[in-house]
Design a protein around this motif. Structure first.
Motif: not given
Length: 124
Positions: A31-37, A56-58, A74-78, A92-94
């Motif tokens: 799905g739609n994922s981003t890296v640094s926006g 929405q798909s992780g 809808d989660s984020q990790v840095r 979110g959850m990981s």
């Protein structure tokens, strides 16, 4: 003499520059994922300093050292500039799995550090 010194400096600096640009892993997402926006396709390399956000798909971060971090919807990790200090769960959850080595996760004021079981990859 000066050329020899310049050559030695270049030989010392270039490996450090290459190591600083090595990817931490790659992102797998349907799905739609981003890296640094920035919206990115599946298979995108992830580097120190990046923030990964799932849609929405992780998404799944496949770590170069072995193991995975599954990001929930809808989660984020840095990824810090020094990934050996840990990966920060921002939102979110990981779910984390690593068969190769110890992994450190940072969540708010918590530092979670575990050694994975060699067979299952589950942390103890």
């Amino acid at each position: 003499m000066h050329k020899a010194i310049k050559g030695l400096i270049i030989l010392a600096v270039v490996p450090c520059m290459i190591a600083a640009t090595m990817p931490v892993g790659s992102l797998t997402s349907s799905g739609n994922s981003t890296v640094s926006g920035v919206n990115v396709p599946s298979g995108t390399a992830v580097f120190p300093g990046d923030v990964i956000a799932s849609g929405q798909s992780g998404a799944v971060l496949n770590l170069a050292q072995g193991g995975t971090i599954q990001l929930g919807i809808d989660s984020q990790v840095r990824i810090p500039s020094n990934p050996s200090k840990g990966i920060e769960i921002v939102k979110g959850m990981s779910r984390v799995q690593s068969k190769s080595r110890e992994l450190v996760l940072l969540a708010s004021d918590w530092r979670l550090q575990g050694q994975p079981d060699a067979k299952s990859g589950q942390f103890t």
